[in-house]
Design an enzyme around this catalytic site. Structure first.
Site, mmCIF file in Angstrom:
data_model
loop_
_atom_site.group_PDB
_atom_site.id
_atom_site.type_symbol
_atom_site.label_atom_id
_atom_site.label_comp_id
_atom_site.label_asym_id
_atom_site.label_seq_id
_atom_site.Cartn_x
_atom_site.Cartn_y
_atom_site.Cartn_z
ATOM 1 N N SER A 11 0.852 -1.189 0.000
ATOM 2 C CA SER A 11 0.000 0.000 0.000
ATOM 3 C C SER A 11 0.882 1.230 0.000
ATOM 4 O O SER A 11 1.635 1.478 0.953
ATOM 5 C CB SER A 11 -0.895 0.017 1.238
ATOM 6 O OG SER A 11 -1.422 1.326 1.392
ATOM 7 N N HIS A 36 -1.091 -1.180 -4.409
ATOM 8 C CA HIS A 36 -2.371 -0.870 -3.756
ATOM 9 C C HIS A 36 -2.439 0.645 -3.526
ATOM 10 O O HIS A 36 -1.582 1.236 -2.874
ATOM 11 C CB HIS A 36 -2.474 -1.636 -2.436
ATOM 12 C CG HIS A 36 -3.804 -1.486 -1.765
ATOM 13 N ND1 HIS A 36 -4.931 -2.180 -2.166
ATOM 14 C CD2 HIS A 36 -4.188 -0.718 -0.720
ATOM 15 C CE1 HIS A 36 -5.943 -1.851 -1.389
ATOM 16 N NE2 HIS A 36 -5.538 -0.954 -0.508
ATOM 17 N N ASP A 38 -4.623 3.750 -2.183
ATOM 18 C CA ASP A 38 -5.711 4.090 -1.253
ATOM 19 C C ASP A 38 -6.240 5.498 -1.484
ATOM 20 O O ASP A 38 -5.523 6.480 -1.289
ATOM 21 C CB ASP A 38 -5.212 3.977 0.191
ATOM 22 C CG ASP A 38 -5.060 2.536 0.632
ATOM 23 O OD1 ASP A 38 -6.036 1.779 0.517
ATOM 24 O OD2 ASP A 38 -3.960 2.160 1.083
ATOM 25 N N MET A 40 -8.805 8.279 -0.253
ATOM 26 C CA MET A 40 -9.640 8.693 0.895
ATOM 27 C C MET A 40 -10.117 10.126 0.692
ATOM 28 O O MET A 40 -9.349 10.972 0.222
ATOM 29 C CB MET A 40 -8.830 8.605 2.184
ATOM 30 C CG MET A 40 -8.232 7.228 2.431
ATOM 31 S SD MET A 40 -7.418 7.175 4.025
ATOM 32 C CE MET A 40 -6.635 5.554 3.934
ATOM 33 N N HIS A 74 -8.270 1.307 -4.307
ATOM 34 C CA HIS A 74 -9.212 1.061 -3.206
ATOM 35 C C HIS A 74 -9.906 2.379 -2.900
ATOM 36 O O HIS A 74 -9.329 3.277 -2.287
ATOM 37 C CB HIS A 74 -8.410 0.529 -1.995
ATOM 38 C CG HIS A 74 -9.211 0.377 -0.749
ATOM 39 N ND1 HIS A 74 -8.625 0.143 0.486
ATOM 40 C CD2 HIS A 74 -10.550 0.403 -0.523
ATOM 41 C CE1 HIS A 74 -9.566 0.048 1.406
ATOM 42 N NE2 HIS A 74 -10.740 0.215 0.824
ATOM 43 N N MET A 76 -12.133 4.705 -0.978
ATOM 44 C CA MET A 76 -12.823 4.980 0.291
ATOM 45 C C MET A 76 -13.447 6.347 0.138
ATOM 46 O O MET A 76 -12.996 7.343 0.727
ATOM 47 C CB MET A 76 -11.809 4.920 1.447
ATOM 48 C CG MET A 76 -11.346 3.502 1.747
ATOM 49 S SD MET A 76 -9.805 3.432 2.687
ATOM 50 C CE MET A 76 -8.627 3.506 1.342
ATOM 51 N N MET A 145 -11.488 -5.860 5.068
ATOM 52 C CA MET A 145 -10.728 -4.920 5.886
ATOM 53 C C MET A 145 -10.460 -5.545 7.263
ATOM 54 O O MET A 145 -11.399 -5.957 7.953
ATOM 55 C CB MET A 145 -11.506 -3.610 6.089
ATOM 56 C CG MET A 145 -11.722 -2.763 4.847
ATOM 57 S SD MET A 145 -10.229 -2.305 3.954
ATOM 58 C CE MET A 145 -9.350 -1.334 5.189
ATOM 59 N N GLY A 150 -9.097 4.184 6.855
ATOM 60 C CA GLY A 150 -8.774 5.593 7.089
ATOM 61 C C GLY A 150 -7.305 5.863 7.358
ATOM 62 O O GLY A 150 -6.818 6.938 7.049
ATOM 63 N N PHE A 151 -6.611 4.885 7.911
ATOM 64 C CA PHE A 151 -5.218 5.129 8.299
ATOM 65 C C PHE A 151 -4.378 3.874 8.156
ATOM 66 O O PHE A 151 -4.875 2.765 8.359
ATOM 67 C CB PHE A 151 -5.157 5.592 9.768
ATOM 68 C CG PHE A 151 -6.005 6.798 10.037
ATOM 69 C CD1 PHE A 151 -5.533 8.067 9.761
ATOM 70 C CD2 PHE A 151 -7.310 6.651 10.517
ATOM 71 C CE1 PHE A 151 -6.343 9.185 9.965
ATOM 72 C CE2 PHE A 151 -8.123 7.757 10.730
ATOM 73 C CZ PHE A 151 -7.635 9.029 10.453
ATOM 74 N N GLY A 153 -1.026 1.672 9.545
ATOM 75 C CA GLY A 153 -0.383 1.448 10.836
ATOM 76 C C GLY A 153 -1.285 1.026 11.980
ATOM 77 O O GLY A 153 -0.879 1.088 13.144
ATOM 78 N N ASP A 183 -6.693 -6.304 3.957
ATOM 79 C CA ASP A 183 -6.096 -4.962 4.032
ATOM 80 C C ASP A 183 -6.146 -4.455 5.465
ATOM 81 O O ASP A 183 -7.226 -4.257 6.022
ATOM 82 C CB ASP A 183 -6.885 -4.021 3.096
ATOM 83 C CG ASP A 183 -6.269 -2.648 2.962
ATOM 84 O OD1 ASP A 183 -5.214 -2.386 3.567
ATOM 85 O OD2 ASP A 183 -6.865 -1.827 2.229
ATOM 86 N N GLY A 184 -4.963 -4.248 6.040
ATOM 87 C CA GLY A 184 -4.863 -3.616 7.356
ATOM 88 C C GLY A 184 -4.111 -4.462 8.364
ATOM 89 O O GLY A 184 -4.541 -5.569 8.684
HETATM 90 C C1 DX5 Z 1 -6.465 1.654 5.389
HETATM 91 C C2 DX5 Z 1 -5.940 1.397 3.993
HETATM 92 C C3 DX5 Z 1 -4.824 0.435 3.957
HETATM 93 C C4 DX5 Z 1 -3.575 0.872 4.685
HETATM 94 C C5 DX5 Z 1 -2.946 -0.357 5.248
HETATM 95 O O1 DX5 Z 1 -7.653 2.349 5.320
HETATM 96 O O2 DX5 Z 1 -6.970 0.870 3.172
HETATM 97 O O3 DX5 Z 1 -4.519 0.019 2.626
HETATM 98 O O4 DX5 Z 1 -2.639 1.539 3.880
HETATM 99 O O5 DX5 Z 1 -1.866 0.030 6.024
HETATM 100 P P1 DX5 Z 1 -1.172 -0.960 7.034
HETATM 101 O O6 DX5 Z 1 -0.649 -2.127 6.252
HETATM 102 O O7 DX5 Z 1 -0.099 -0.108 7.613
HETATM 103 O O8 DX5 Z 1 -2.209 -1.370 8.048
HETATM 104 ZN ZN ZN Z 2 -6.484 -0.084 1.188
#
Ligand code: DX5
Ligand code: ZN
Length: 234
Positions: A11, A36, A38, A40, A74, A76, A145, A150-151, A153, A183-184
């Site tokens: 990602s 990937h 993201d 948002m 992806h 969001m 998910m 949203g974030f 880490g 994912d996550g």
């Molecule tokens: C979260 C994203 C993820 C995110 C995953 O909303 O969709 O793709 O970047 O990050 P890690 O692998 O750090 O959890």
């Molecule tokens: Zn994602």
């Protein structure tokens, strides 16, 4: 449909955006399979990231550098539909969206397919898989998910393993050719357990990027190799 070949999908949310092309080039050269991406919107999720402009620049760079990995967008965002054409024109290969964010899920899927992209639905931790019931033949990807979107880490939510097993069963029973993505919170430490639950496409952001010396072109080799070794154990 049997589980497909494993894909590692870094990602770019955790990449260095001041050198995004280099980060992508190096992580794919290290053996990752998919980019990937993201998106948002500070509305559907409480964060703001990147749009079609960045996707187009990245795709142009990838074509120039002969990097063949697909871009997995992806979304969001809410609403969904208006952005589908923009991302398809910007070089997206796969587009996934959250069913709660679309007024007409089947229409959104049709719009993605009409653009020639692969389509997928994304399930938040508390979103039931029942949305799949009437559209399994129209999707190419199910994204589970394992954090609230949203974030980067965040910590992996263990219930996602049960959901992966349930989704794997639905895919197998349908006979459809559908990838199962997570994912996550995915790291080398838990990727084997995730694979054992039926997953074949592994998004990892903070688990891959941001750990090494930014100028070393081989900085991702060891983490991707470690993930592959873990996957081989599953
Ligand atoms: C979260 C994203 C993820 C995110 C995953 O909303 O969709 O793709 O970047 O990050 P890690 O692998 O750090 O959890
Ligand atoms: Zn994602």
């Amino acid at each position: 449909m049997a589980k497909q070949e494993n894909w590692i999908a870094p990602s770019i949310l955790s990449a260095d955006f001041a050198q995004l092309g280099k980060d992508v080039k190096d992580v794919i050269a290290a053996g990752a399979d998919v980019v990937h991406f993201d998106v948002m919107d500070n509305h559907y999720v409480p964060n703001l990231t990147i749009g079609p402009l960045v996707c187009e620049s990245l795709k142009n760079f990838m074509v120039k550098e002969d990097i063949k990995a697909p871009i997995d967008v992806h979304l969001m965002v809410k609403p969904v539909d208006r952005l589908i054409g923009d991302f398809a024109s910007a070089g997206a290969d796969i587009i996934t969206f959250h069913p709660e964010a679309s007024e007409h899920i089947d229409r959104s899927l049709q719009l993605i397919k009409a653009e020639g992209c692969k389509a997928g639905l994304v399930f938040n931790p508390a979103t039931p898989l029942s949305y799949l019931e009437h559209v399994m033949d129209k999707i190419d990807m199910i994204l589970i998910m394992s954090v609230n979107p949203g974030f980067g880490g965040q910590a992996f939510i263990d219930e996602a393993l049960n959901k992966l097993r349930a989704a794997r069963k639905m895919i197998d029973e349908s006979g459809c050719d559908v990838r199962l993505e997570i994912d996550g919170g995915v790291k080398a430490e838990n990727i084997a357990e995730v694979a054992a639950a039926g997953c074949d496409t592994f998004v990892s952001g903070s688990g891959i990027f941001g750990k090494a010396n930014a100028s070393d072109p081989n900085r991702y080799d060891s983490i991707i190799k470690q993930m592959r070794e873990e996957l081989a154990k599953a």
